[in-house]
Motif scaffolding. Structure first.
Motif, PDB file in Angstrom:
ATOM      1  N   ILE A 177       0.828  -1.216   0.000  1.00 54.06           N
ATOM      2  CA  ILE A 177       0.000   0.000   0.000  1.00 54.06           C
ATOM      3  C   ILE A 177       0.859   1.262   0.000  1.00 54.06           C
ATOM      4  CG2 ILE A 177      -1.912  -1.147   1.153  1.00 54.06           C
ATOM      5  CD1 ILE A 177      -1.090   0.205   3.746  1.00 54.06           C
ATOM      6  N   PHE A 178       2.127   1.136   0.383  1.00 56.87           N
ATOM      7  CA  PHE A 178       3.018   2.303   0.406  1.00 56.87           C
ATOM      8  C   PHE A 178       3.695   2.545  -0.943  1.00 56.87           C
ATOM      9  CE2 PHE A 178       2.976   0.627   4.799  1.00 56.87           C
ATOM     10  CZ  PHE A 178       2.416   1.729   5.433  1.00 56.87           C
ATOM     11  N   PHE A 179       3.368   1.697  -1.921  1.00 58.30           N
ATOM     12  CA  PHE A 179       3.960   1.831  -3.249  1.00 58.30           C
ATOM     13  C   PHE A 179       2.845   1.823  -4.295  1.00 58.30           C
ATOM     14  CE2 PHE A 179       7.030  -0.089  -0.427  1.00 58.30           C
ATOM     15  CZ  PHE A 179       8.210   0.615  -0.695  1.00 58.30           C
ATOM     16  N   PRO A 180       2.095   2.907  -4.398  1.00 58.50           N
ATOM     17  CA  PRO A 180       0.964   2.990  -5.331  1.00 58.50           C
ATOM     18  C   PRO A 180       1.369   2.626  -6.763  1.00 58.50           C
ATOM     19  CG  PRO A 180       1.014   4.897  -3.886  1.00 58.50           C
ATOM     20  CD  PRO A 180       2.304   4.165  -3.657  1.00 58.50           C
ATOM     21  N   GLY A 181       0.551   1.800  -7.374  1.00 59.36           N
ATOM     22  CA  GLY A 181       0.835   1.362  -8.739  1.00 59.36           C
ATOM     23  C   GLY A 181       1.606   0.063  -8.812  1.00 59.36           C
ATOM     24  N   PHE A 182       2.191  -0.343  -7.672  1.00 55.30           N
ATOM     25  CA  PHE A 182       2.983  -1.577  -7.644  1.00 55.30           C
ATOM     26  C   PHE A 182       2.427  -2.583  -6.635  1.00 55.30           C
ATOM     27  CE2 PHE A 182       5.774   1.833  -9.038  1.00 55.30           C
ATOM     28  CZ  PHE A 182       6.370   1.282 -10.167  1.00 55.30           C
ATOM     29  N   GLU A 183       1.189  -2.361  -6.191  1.00 52.55           N
ATOM     30  CA  GLU A 183       0.615  -3.217  -5.154  1.00 52.55           C
ATOM     31  C   GLU A 183       0.608  -4.691  -5.548  1.00 52.55           C
ATOM     32  OE1 GLU A 183      -1.532   0.807  -4.874  1.00 52.55           O
ATOM     33  OE2 GLU A 183      -0.928  -0.590  -6.471  1.00 52.55           O
ATOM     34  N   PHE A 184       0.266  -4.970  -6.809  1.00 52.31           N
ATOM     35  CA  PHE A 184       0.125  -6.363  -7.210  1.00 52.31           C
ATOM     36  C   PHE A 184       1.472  -7.066  -7.344  1.00 52.31           C
ATOM     37  CE2 PHE A 184      -4.017  -4.673  -8.317  1.00 52.31           C
ATOM     38  CZ  PHE A 184      -4.843  -5.683  -7.848  1.00 52.31           C
ATOM     39  N   ILE A 185       2.532  -6.302  -7.521  1.00 56.71           N
ATOM     40  CA  ILE A 185       3.869  -6.903  -7.519  1.00 56.71           C
ATOM     41  C   ILE A 185       4.184  -7.430  -6.118  1.00 56.71           C
ATOM     42  CG2 ILE A 185       6.341  -6.421  -7.741  1.00 56.71           C
ATOM     43  CD1 ILE A 185       5.665  -4.441  -9.936  1.00 56.71           C
ATOM     44  N   PHE A 186       3.766  -6.677  -5.107  1.00 59.87           N
ATOM     45  CA  PHE A 186       3.993  -7.087  -3.723  1.00 59.87           C
ATOM     46  C   PHE A 186       3.117  -8.278  -3.335  1.00 59.87           C
ATOM     47  CE2 PHE A 186       6.012  -3.037  -3.719  1.00 59.87           C
ATOM     48  CZ  PHE A 186       6.905  -3.040  -2.658  1.00 59.87           C
ATOM     49  N   ILE A 187       2.073  -8.525  -4.100  1.00 58.03           N
ATOM     50  CA  ILE A 187       1.197  -9.667  -3.838  1.00 58.03           C
ATOM     51  C   ILE A 187       1.633 -10.882  -4.645  1.00 58.03           C
ATOM     52  CG2 ILE A 187      -1.159 -10.552  -4.081  1.00 58.03           C
ATOM     53  CD1 ILE A 187      -2.122  -7.644  -3.611  1.00 58.03           C
ATOM     54  N   LEU A 188       1.754 -10.704  -5.959  1.00 57.15           N
ATOM     55  CA  LEU A 188       2.060 -11.832  -6.846  1.00 57.15           C
ATOM     56  C   LEU A 188       3.518 -12.284  -6.738  1.00 57.15           C
ATOM     57  CD1 LEU A 188       0.092 -10.795 -10.067  1.00 57.15           C
ATOM     58  CD2 LEU A 188      -0.535 -12.511  -8.370  1.00 57.15           C
ATOM     59  N   GLY A 189       4.431 -11.326  -6.579  1.00 54.79           N
ATOM     60  CA  GLY A 189       5.853 -11.673  -6.514  1.00 54.79           C
ATOM     61  C   GLY A 189       6.161 -12.694  -5.429  1.00 54.79           C
ATOM     62  N   PRO A 190       5.828 -12.414  -4.164  1.00 58.14           N
ATOM     63  CA  PRO A 190       6.091 -13.379  -3.106  1.00 58.14           C
ATOM     64  C   PRO A 190       5.359 -14.708  -3.305  1.00 58.14           C
ATOM     65  CG  PRO A 190       5.680 -11.217  -2.183  1.00 58.14           C
ATOM     66  CD  PRO A 190       5.335 -11.130  -3.637  1.00 58.14           C
ATOM     67  N   ALA A 191       4.111 -14.648  -3.820  1.00 58.52           N
ATOM     68  CA  ALA A 191       3.338 -15.882  -4.017  1.00 58.52           C
ATOM     69  C   ALA A 191       4.014 -16.795  -5.031  1.00 58.52           C
ATOM     70  CB  ALA A 191       1.922 -15.541  -4.475  1.00 58.52           C
ATOM     71  N   LEU A 192       4.473 -16.221  -6.148  1.00 60.54           N
ATOM     72  CA  LEU A 192       5.162 -17.022  -7.167  1.00 60.54           C
ATOM     73  C   LEU A 192       6.490 -17.556  -6.633  1.00 60.54           C
ATOM     74  CD1 LEU A 192       4.485 -14.814 -10.324  1.00 60.54           C
ATOM     75  CD2 LEU A 192       3.430 -17.004  -9.746  1.00 60.54           C
TER      76      LEU A 192
END
Length: 219
Positions: A177-192
């Motif tokens: 949430i502290f990196f607007p526009g990159f939220e999904f990278i913080f979600i998908l990156g760790p999951a993958l």
């Protein structure tokens, strides 16, 4: 299980009641999807915008509640049943909150999903980590590879590792949430990353177990 079923049934009914309440308040074409910048890029008709989520919640609830009755290893599921039930309830709460956000947006209360979704998914990841760390070998929940499904020892080691990693991933997702526009990278990156690491780890652990078994047979 009866208490859990009652709670889940109540949440399902609540999702439909909320949708019916909002029916006259939302437009014919409802915003239902947003891009990484928080801009609307997907719409549904009023009916599907209102009732697709309650129907999805109902389907998932039936699926997860049926698992203990269909899994061949259901006695293992019983051992961590409270964690399984807690996960189902939390998942439904998460989907219900997402549904409410969509409905509010379409009535003019513009809550940016990219500001709240990482928090919800982060908490969900964290609970998945707890579920994994307490899971026993089964066909539905946990890290399932040919090697974890073939060995209780490999299952436990892999899912304990996966559980720790998912708890960390939950914290990372919230940080998005502290990196607007990159939220999904913080979600998908760790999951993958977790998927790849645990798959390799389960293979190595299973091979290690086979070698130990062969050594004992030779002795």
């Amino acid at each position: 299980m009866r208490k859990t079923t009652a709670i889940i049934t109540g949440l399902i009914l609540l999702s439909f009641i909320i949708s019916i309440y909002f029916y006259p308040l939302v437009p014919e074409a409802m915003a239902t999807h947003w891009n990484s910048r928080g801009e609307v890029n997907g719409y549904m008709s009023r009916f599907w915008g209102l009732f697709s989520m309650p129907l999805l919640i109902t389907g998932l609830a039936v699926f997860y509640l049926a698992i203990p009755r269909t899994d061949l290893t259901r006695m293992n599921l019983v051992k961590f049943g409270k964690h399984h039930e807690g996960y189902v309830i939390f998942l439904i709460f998460f989907l219900l909150a997402a549904h409410l956000q969509i409905l509010l947006w379409n009535t003019g209360i513009r809550i940016n999903p990219n500001a709240v979704l990482p928090v919800g998914i982060g908490i969900l990841f964290y609970y998945i980590g707890i579920l994994m760390q307490n899971s026993e070998r089964n066909w539905f929940l946990g890290i399932k590879t040919p090697w974890t499904l073939s060995s209780d020892k490999t299952w436990k080691k892999t899912n304990r590792l996966g559980g720790k990693l998912f708890r960390i991933a939950g914290i990372v997702a919230v940080a998005g949430i502290f990196f607007p526009g990159f939220e999904f990278i913080f979600i998908l990156g760790p999951a993958l990353f977790i998927v790849g690491v645990t798959a390799i780890y389960s293979y190595l652990e299973y091979q290690k177990e086979l070698k130990e078994t062969e050594s004992q047979i030779k002795i």
